[in-house]
Structure formats: structure tokens, C-alpha cells
Design a protein around this motif. Structure first.
Motif, PDB file in Angstrom:
ATOM      1  N   SER A  88      41.543  14.086  78.237  1.00  0.00           N
ATOM      2  CA  SER A  88      42.451  15.193  78.530  1.00  0.00           C
ATOM      3  C   SER A  88      41.931  16.483  77.912  1.00  0.00           C
ATOM      4  O   SER A  88      41.375  16.477  76.819  1.00  0.00           O
ATOM      5  N   MET A  89      42.117  17.605  78.625  1.00  0.00           N
ATOM      6  CA  MET A  89      41.694  18.897  78.087  1.00  0.00           C
ATOM      7  C   MET A  89      42.751  19.955  78.366  1.00  0.00           C
ATOM      8  O   MET A  89      43.574  19.802  79.253  1.00  0.00           O
ATOM      9  N   THR A  90      42.703  21.039  77.588  1.00  0.00           N
ATOM     10  CA  THR A  90      43.649  22.140  77.730  1.00  0.00           C
ATOM     11  C   THR A  90      43.156  23.101  78.810  1.00  0.00           C
ATOM     12  O   THR A  90      41.973  23.097  79.154  1.00  0.00           O
ATOM     13  N   PRO A  91      44.047  23.960  79.318  1.00  0.00           N
ATOM     14  CA  PRO A  91      43.599  24.967  80.292  1.00  0.00           C
ATOM     15  C   PRO A  91      42.513  25.894  79.734  1.00  0.00           C
ATOM     16  O   PRO A  91      41.603  26.289  80.465  1.00  0.00           O
ATOM     17  N   ASP A  92      42.591  26.244  78.450  1.00  0.00           N
ATOM     18  CA  ASP A  92      41.543  27.088  77.856  1.00  0.00           C
ATOM     19  C   ASP A  92      40.204  26.366  77.828  1.00  0.00           C
ATOM     20  O   ASP A  92      39.173  26.952  78.146  1.00  0.00           O
TER      21      ASP A  92
END
Length: 116
Positions: A88-92
Motif C-alpha cells: 500500500s502507498m499514499t497519494p504523495d
């Protein structure tokens, strides 16, 4: 992801490389069978080729499916070396990833010991 594509609540990277000839149906099958997620739940899924210079984004938005591809002319995308099949990753982090920047180093904490 500004523009026509809605910003999804979750962005998942498929850690293992995939065959870039796969379309929306083939990638959706990987999401469901290989990653254990529901492809039409609104999350974005990102896949890369073995060379690491191409990405495909799969996103079901309620009306249909988005399938986008990005290719770097030089270098490669920085990919996690996780043991899990999905990351999982953040939008940034996503914005830095598609720009070709090492997004994993951007969140590193600075050295805590400073000497004058």
C-alpha cells in the motif's frame, strides 16, 4: 491523480512483475486471485513489467474501468522489495513514483545526532 481519474482511497502496488500485454480483465484476475483483493472496490492497483520501466494502473470507478500505462524513457521505477504480494502507498508516494523519483527515501527521518 488529478484530471479525469478520481483519487482512489487506496493505492496498491503488485510487487511481482506482470506481463504488460494483459488488459483490464487479465489484471483484474491477478488482483482477485493473486492479491486477494476485490478489483471493483474503488482501489487503484499498479503493476510493473520485469524491466521496471513501465507501469499499468487499474482502477474501477463505478461506471467502468481505467487502464493507464506509463513508460520511462530512461531509468526505472523504484519498487518495494517486500515479501508481501501487495504493498500500500499514499497519494504523495504515488506522485513521486510516477515521476521516477525514489519515493521510499522521501519519508526517511533525518539523522538525530547533530554535532556543531
Amino acid at each position: 491523480m488529478p484530471g479525469l481519474i478520481p483519487c482512489p482511497p487506496h493505492i496498491w502496488l503488485a510487487v511481482s512483475p506482470v506481463d504488460m500485454r494483459k488488459g483490464a480483465d487479465g489484471l483484474s484476475a491477478i488482483v482477485q486471485q493473486g492479491l486477494g483483493h476485490t478489483p471493483c472496490a474503488g482501489s487503484a492497483f499498479v503493476f510493473r513489467n520485469r524491466a521496471g520501466n513501465r507501469l499499468k494502473l487499474l482502477l474501477w470507478d463505478g461506471n467502468g474501468v481505467w487502464l493507464c500505462q506509463r513508460r520511462l524513457h530512461r531509468g526505472g521505477f523504484v519498487w518495494p522489495k517486500a515479501t508481501d504480494s501487495c504493498f500500500s502507498m499514499t497519494p504523495d508516494e504515488w506522485r513521486w513514483l510516477v515521476a521516477g523519483v525514489d519515493w521510499q527515501r522521501l519519508s526517511a527521518a533525518p539523522a538525530a545526532h547533530w554535532q556543531p
